[in-house]
Motif scaffolding. Structure first.
Motif, PDB file in Angstrom:
ATOM      1  N   PHE A   1      41.762  34.570  46.312  1.00  0.00           N
ATOM      2  CA  PHE A   1      40.341  34.908  46.425  1.00  0.00           C
ATOM      3  C   PHE A   1      39.849  35.670  45.203  1.00  0.00           C
ATOM      4  N   PHE A   2      40.601  36.689  44.773  1.00  0.00           N
ATOM      5  CA  PHE A   2      40.174  37.471  43.604  1.00  0.00           C
ATOM      6  C   PHE A   2      40.227  36.642  42.327  1.00  0.00           C
ATOM      7  N   MET A   3      41.213  35.758  42.223  1.00  0.00           N
ATOM      8  CA  MET A   3      41.283  34.879  41.043  1.00  0.00           C
ATOM      9  C   MET A   3      40.065  33.967  40.983  1.00  0.00           C
ATOM     10  N   LEU A   4      39.706  33.407  42.136  1.00  0.00           N
ATOM     11  CA  LEU A   4      38.546  32.514  42.184  1.00  0.00           C
ATOM     12  C   LEU A   4      37.261  33.277  41.896  1.00  0.00           C
ATOM     13  N   SER A   5      37.117  34.481  42.463  1.00  0.00           N
ATOM     14  CA  SER A   5      35.886  35.251  42.230  1.00  0.00           C
ATOM     15  C   SER A   5      35.748  35.619  40.757  1.00  0.00           C
ATOM     16  N   GLY A   6      36.880  35.964  40.108  1.00  0.00           N
ATOM     17  CA  GLY A   6      36.838  36.271  38.679  1.00  0.00           C
ATOM     18  C   GLY A   6      36.412  35.069  37.852  1.00  0.00           C
ATOM     19  N   GLU A   7      36.960  33.889  38.178  1.00  0.00           N
ATOM     20  CA  GLU A   7      36.587  32.660  37.457  1.00  0.00           C
ATOM     21  C   GLU A   7      35.110  32.319  37.687  1.00  0.00           C
ATOM     22  N   CYS A  50      34.205  36.205  46.569  1.00  0.00           N
ATOM     23  CA  CYS A  50      33.962  34.803  46.213  1.00  0.00           C
ATOM     24  C   CYS A  50      32.558  34.359  46.619  1.00  0.00           C
ATOM     25  N   VAL A  51      32.183  34.671  47.851  1.00  0.00           N
ATOM     26  CA  VAL A  51      30.847  34.306  48.343  1.00  0.00           C
ATOM     27  C   VAL A  51      29.775  34.981  47.488  1.00  0.00           C
ATOM     28  N   TYR A  52      29.970  36.271  47.212  1.00  0.00           N
ATOM     29  CA  TYR A  52      29.015  37.030  46.398  1.00  0.00           C
ATOM     30  C   TYR A  52      28.897  36.423  44.999  1.00  0.00           C
ATOM     31  N   ALA A  53      30.068  36.067  44.402  1.00  0.00           N
ATOM     32  CA  ALA A  53      30.072  35.496  43.052  1.00  0.00           C
ATOM     33  C   ALA A  53      29.311  34.174  42.997  1.00  0.00           C
ATOM     34  N   VAL A  54      29.493  33.333  44.022  1.00  0.00           N
ATOM     35  CA  VAL A  54      28.770  32.050  44.065  1.00  0.00           C
ATOM     36  C   VAL A  54      27.269  32.278  44.167  1.00  0.00           C
TER      37      VAL A  54
END
Length: 425
Positions: free
Chosen positions: A60-66, A244-248
């Motif tokens: 999850f953190f890897m995806l949010s960072g990307e 992740c949701v916030y990043a999107v």
């Protein structure tokens, strides 16, 4: 069994076998040679090594960072750092450290921090007159704040191995991370003064407020992650999903830089990084079991107790040992290998487990900046087109600043424990 496994691990590593398979295959062959335990144990340990709820936070953190990198978050963090630090002697070098510190609260990974910030700011440092080697070292040491300032992938893995509170260990990294950033800034200021590199223009307060306003959504993200964990609203794993949701939402609908057709590429990049990380965890979990099976922590405790019973001297000896290990083994792998060995050692000397977790992670992260592994440094050298002989003279003063910081954290535990004690006790 452990000695056979370690010998085979080094052989495979020397032959160029990826570290996850070097650890796993070395351990499996050792188990088969000795024949003391059933080979079925291998499958069980491979599965149980990654079958952890807390480890679910990593993808999850890897995806949010990307997502946040692709969504233009890094540019806004750079603008905030420029507004407040760009006028100081050293200019863009100071901005690089400030941006890396801010981005550490989003990425949780030294490689992600370094690649995202370095690709934009290393060329700017070179244009401003920084030597190639110095630009590479500044970004490598600043980018390594990623696993120290929360969230931290390395700390999540450490806590999953030792059953420590992820929230407490996250909080322990805030003040030490800022101290290391300050130390890095002082060394950069010294070199900038020596090289005659001046700062940029001083932003007015309205301009600074505008930069903060434009980057507000980027700054809010770590506050949401940490605030949610500390308040108990969600677990570290759930906070990764929220991130992740916030990043999107922010990247697609607020900054509007992340397009729908970019998502597959972003997800593929995050998935490949996560796959590599979890393979290392799985391979190292078998090796960690061998460490426990052969009672190696007890052997280490008995050896050290014959040397000294002073806990501060023990911590310094352990830091020297970790520096040596981290120079040759990648940070995540080293954490998985040595955490089960050294955690009982630290506990037997009355060392606070959260303090020791922080010191161990910092030591391994910065040992990993040095050759021969030096993964983060090689990334920055690639961007700046520097050679090792260009970077090494500059690397020593920066690592000296980190070592001085480590001594502060060893002799003054409250530097690391103040926030965790304030929020959790």
């Amino acid at each position: 069994m452990l000695m056979i496994a370690f010998f085979l691990f080094l052989v495979f590593l020397f032959l160029g076998v990826p570290i996850a398979f070097s650890l796993g295959c070395g351990s499996i062959i050792a188990i088969l040679i000795e024949g003391i335990v059933s080979p079925m144990l291998v499958a069980q340990k491979l599965f149980s090594g990654v079958n952890s709820f807390s480890l679910m936070a990593i993808p999850f953190f890897m995806l949010s960072g990307e997502l946040m990198e692709a969504g233009g978050i890094s540019e806004r963090l750079i603008e905030i750092a420029k507004a407040f630090l760009g006028h100081i002697t050293g200019g863009i070098g100071m901005v690089d450290i400030g941006t890396s510190t801010l981005f550490a609260g989003v990425s949780g990974s030294a490689a992600a921090d370094t690649a995202a910030v370095g690709s934009m700011l290393i060329p700017s440092m070179l244009r401003d007159g920084y030597p190639k080697g110095l630009a590479a070292v500044i970004q490598a040491t600043a980018g390594s704040l990623g696993p120290i300032i929360p969230p931290s992938m390395t700390m999540i893995i450490y806590c999953s191995l030792t059953n420590l509170s992820i929230g407490e260990c996250f909080m322990a990294g805030i003040i030490p991370g800022l101290i290391i950033a300050l130390g890095t800034g002082i060394v950069t200021y010294h070199y900038a003064k020596k090289l005659g590199i001046k700062g940029g223009r001083r932003y007015t307060w309205p301009e600074r407020l505008k930069a903060v306003k434009d980057g507000a959504f980027a700054i809010i993200m770590p506050i949401i992650i940490i605030g949610g964990i500390v308040s108990g609203i969600f677990t570290p794993t759930e906070s990764g999903a929220v991130a992740c949701v916030y990043a999107v939402v922010v990247s697609m609908f607020v900054y509007r830089k992340l397009k729908l057709n970019m998502l597959p590429k972003v997800m593929l990049r995050a998935a490949s990084m996560n796959g590599m990380c979890l393979l290392i965890v799985a391979g190292a979990s078998i090796f960690s079991w061998l460490v426990a099976f052969d009672k190696f922590p007890t052997i280490v405790v008995n050896f050290l107790s014959g040397v000294t019973d002073n806990k501060y001297l023990i911590m310094i000896l352990l830091v020297i040992f970790l520096l040596f290990v981290g120079m040759f083994i990648e940070t995540l792998s080293a954490t998985i290998i040595v955490a089960p060995i050294l955690m009982p050692v630290a506990a037997s000397y009355g060392i606070d487990p959260v303090q020791f977790a922080l010191i161990m992670v910092i030591t391994l992260v910065y040992a990993g900046v040095t050759p021969p592994v030096g993964g983060v440094l090689f990334i920055t050298m690639g961007i700046s087109e520097a050679k090792m002989k260009d970077a090494m003279p500059y690397l020593i003063p920066y690592l000296t600043a980190v070592c001085i910081s480590l001594l502060i954290f060893i002799f003054i535990p409250q530097v690391a424990l103040f926030i965790p004690n304030l929020l959790f006790h």
